[in-house]
Design an enzyme around this catalytic site. Sequence first.
Site, PDB file in Angstrom:
ATOM      1  N   LYS A  75       0.831  -1.200   0.000  1.00 11.11           N
ATOM      2  CA  LYS A  75       0.000   0.000   0.000  1.00 11.11           C
ATOM      3  C   LYS A  75       0.868   1.253   0.000  1.00 11.11           C
ATOM      4  O   LYS A  75       0.569   2.240  -0.675  1.00 11.11           O
ATOM      5  CB  LYS A  75      -0.925  -0.023   1.220  1.00 11.11           C
ATOM      6  CG  LYS A  75      -1.925   1.107   1.284  1.00 11.11           C
ATOM      7  CD  LYS A  75      -2.828   0.952   2.507  1.00 11.11           C
ATOM      8  CE  LYS A  75      -3.804   2.107   2.634  1.00 11.11           C
ATOM      9  NZ  LYS A  75      -4.652   1.970   3.847  1.00 11.11           N
ATOM     10  N   HIS A  79       1.114   4.310  -3.069  1.00 13.67           N
ATOM     11  CA  HIS A  79       0.650   5.673  -2.807  1.00 13.67           C
ATOM     12  C   HIS A  79       1.772   6.693  -2.677  1.00 13.67           C
ATOM     13  O   HIS A  79       1.509   7.891  -2.592  1.00 13.67           O
ATOM     14  CB  HIS A  79      -0.224   5.687  -1.546  1.00 13.67           C
ATOM     15  CG  HIS A  79      -1.507   4.948  -1.723  1.00 13.67           C
ATOM     16  ND1 HIS A  79      -1.612   3.593  -1.530  1.00 13.67           N
ATOM     17  CD2 HIS A  79      -2.737   5.368  -2.111  1.00 13.67           C
ATOM     18  CE1 HIS A  79      -2.848   3.217  -1.780  1.00 13.67           C
ATOM     19  NE2 HIS A  79      -3.546   4.263  -2.142  1.00 13.67           N
ATOM     20  N   HIS A  90      -2.814   1.343  -9.611  1.00  9.64           N
ATOM     21  CA  HIS A  90      -3.287   0.153  -8.913  1.00  9.64           C
ATOM     22  C   HIS A  90      -4.822   0.128  -8.897  1.00  9.64           C
ATOM     23  O   HIS A  90      -5.478   1.120  -9.199  1.00  9.64           O
ATOM     24  CB  HIS A  90      -2.734   0.086  -7.478  1.00  9.64           C
ATOM     25  CG  HIS A  90      -3.042   1.299  -6.659  1.00  9.64           C
ATOM     26  ND1 HIS A  90      -2.369   2.502  -6.780  1.00  9.64           N
ATOM     27  CD2 HIS A  90      -3.965   1.509  -5.681  1.00  9.64           C
ATOM     28  CE1 HIS A  90      -2.841   3.384  -5.936  1.00  9.64           C
ATOM     29  NE2 HIS A  90      -3.825   2.818  -5.255  1.00  9.64           N
ATOM     30  N   ARG A 109     -13.192  11.172   6.652  1.00  7.75           N
ATOM     31  CA  ARG A 109     -12.032  10.352   6.946  1.00  7.75           C
ATOM     32  C   ARG A 109     -11.351  10.865   8.215  1.00  7.75           C
ATOM     33  O   ARG A 109     -11.270  12.073   8.442  1.00  7.75           O
ATOM     34  CB  ARG A 109     -11.062  10.391   5.753  1.00  7.75           C
ATOM     35  CG  ARG A 109     -11.656   9.759   4.500  1.00  7.75           C
ATOM     36  CD  ARG A 109     -10.891  10.169   3.244  1.00  7.75           C
ATOM     37  NE  ARG A 109      -9.541   9.644   3.196  1.00  7.75           N
ATOM     38  CZ  ARG A 109      -9.218   8.443   2.719  1.00  7.75           C
ATOM     39  NH1 ARG A 109     -10.166   7.629   2.276  1.00  7.75           N
ATOM     40  NH2 ARG A 109      -7.956   8.055   2.681  1.00  7.75           N
ATOM     41  N   LYS A 113      -5.766   9.078   8.924  1.00  3.64           N
ATOM     42  CA  LYS A 113      -5.569   8.508   7.594  1.00  3.64           C
ATOM     43  C   LYS A 113      -4.296   9.065   6.951  1.00  3.64           C
ATOM     44  O   LYS A 113      -3.951  10.239   7.110  1.00  3.64           O
ATOM     45  CB  LYS A 113      -6.763   8.818   6.701  1.00  3.64           C
ATOM     46  CG  LYS A 113      -8.071   8.190   7.178  1.00  3.64           C
ATOM     47  CD  LYS A 113      -8.102   6.682   7.005  1.00  3.64           C
ATOM     48  CE  LYS A 113      -8.295   6.272   5.579  1.00  3.64           C
ATOM     49  NZ  LYS A 113      -8.421   4.775   5.465  1.00  3.64           N
ATOM     50  N   CYS A 125     -13.862   3.726   0.524  1.00  6.71           N
ATOM     51  CA  CYS A 125     -12.918   3.746  -0.589  1.00  6.71           C
ATOM     52  C   CYS A 125     -11.668   2.990  -0.163  1.00  6.71           C
ATOM     53  O   CYS A 125     -11.029   3.366   0.808  1.00  6.71           O
ATOM     54  CB  CYS A 125     -12.551   5.172  -0.960  1.00  6.71           C
ATOM     55  SG  CYS A 125     -13.957   6.285  -1.089  1.00  6.71           S
ATOM     56  N   SER A 126     -11.323   1.932  -0.888  1.00  4.62           N
ATOM     57  CA  SER A 126     -10.160   1.138  -0.482  1.00  4.62           C
ATOM     58  C   SER A 126      -9.680   0.301  -1.668  1.00  4.62           C
ATOM     59  O   SER A 126      -9.903   0.687  -2.822  1.00  4.62           O
ATOM     60  CB  SER A 126     -10.521   0.255   0.718  1.00  4.62           C
ATOM     61  OG  SER A 126      -9.351  -0.308   1.283  1.00  4.62           O
ATOM     62  N   GLU A 180      -2.736   9.442  -5.054  1.00  5.16           N
ATOM     63  CA  GLU A 180      -3.527   8.363  -5.645  1.00  5.16           C
ATOM     64  C   GLU A 180      -3.312   8.285  -7.151  1.00  5.16           C
ATOM     65  O   GLU A 180      -3.197   9.312  -7.833  1.00  5.16           O
ATOM     66  CB  GLU A 180      -5.028   8.581  -5.381  1.00  5.16           C
ATOM     67  CG  GLU A 180      -5.445   8.506  -3.926  1.00  5.16           C
ATOM     68  CD  GLU A 180      -5.485   7.086  -3.373  1.00  5.16           C
ATOM     69  OE1 GLU A 180      -5.028   6.161  -4.065  1.00  5.16           O
ATOM     70  OE2 GLU A 180      -5.957   6.910  -2.242  1.00  5.16           O
ATOM     71  N   GLU A 182      -5.242   5.486  -9.554  1.00  4.11           N
ATOM     72  CA  GLU A 182      -6.059   4.280  -9.434  1.00  4.11           C
ATOM     73  C   GLU A 182      -6.971   4.062 -10.638  1.00  4.11           C
ATOM     74  O   GLU A 182      -7.375   5.018 -11.299  1.00  4.11           O
ATOM     75  CB  GLU A 182      -6.954   4.372  -8.190  1.00  4.11           C
ATOM     76  CG  GLU A 182      -6.198   4.501  -6.891  1.00  4.11           C
ATOM     77  CD  GLU A 182      -7.120   4.604  -5.680  1.00  4.11           C
ATOM     78  OE1 GLU A 182      -6.690   4.165  -4.588  1.00  4.11           O
ATOM     79  OE2 GLU A 182      -8.246   5.129  -5.813  1.00  4.11           O
TER      80      GLU A 182
END
Length: 264
Positions: A75, A79, A90, A109, A113, A125-126, A180, A182
Amino acid sequence: MGERRKCVLYYMLVRSLTRSLWNTVRVEKRTLASEPSKPQPVEKDGVDAVQLEALDRDICLVVDEKDNFLGTATKRECHKVGDDGKILLHRAFSVFLFNKRGDMLLQRRSSQKVTYPDYYSNACCSHPLYLDDKAEDVITAARRRLHHELGIPLDHMDPELFTFMTRVHYHDPGDGVFGEHEIDHVLFFQGDVKVKPNSNEISEYCFVPKSEFNAYLPTLEGPITPWFNMIRRHRLKLWWDNLHRLKELAEPDKIHKFMTENTK
């Protein structure tokens, strides 16, 4: 006093009263997470210890621009913003959750975070992960994270009730350290579920009626996440207006590229 000036003053008064009313409603509607957020141990890079563990434990799915699985990375690796501004592409997902009345769950959030702390966003969101030597199914991952973040019991989330709307390819540099990049699988879920948020993930949440959403956004005490803002601008109204026939509007085979905007 001229009629035009009277109209302008009346409009300003109505706008001021409306904003005041929404500030009152906001306090009544927002619900704190199940427990107040407590200061968490901070380790290297100034990152909360719980979030730090996930950064190096969770193995994400690296993909190409057609969402083909290429390999894996942590992770953190997925990021981290490189010196050249690039971020590994990803696979991710974003769940939009509605109750049976059609009100949408909006969450904030937590300050712990790593990416976009204290930002407002859609329900969850994940990322699907690489588990047991294979890529996790997106809906399985969504159910896992909804249970972890919002405390929704797994048996309250029938996989058949998720609608895979489309995929969105986007890039956002975040704070310049973590960002991010994605291909985001957008999922819709409608049902009355029990919510008990994990305060390390979510600091507050509320259900917002569609008719009040646009007036509610300016009352928020922080920005909204780039992916939520992007989907809000390009598709949310169409989908929210048609919760009764989402499958007719779904485009799971498409990958859209939308511009992101870090604004309210």
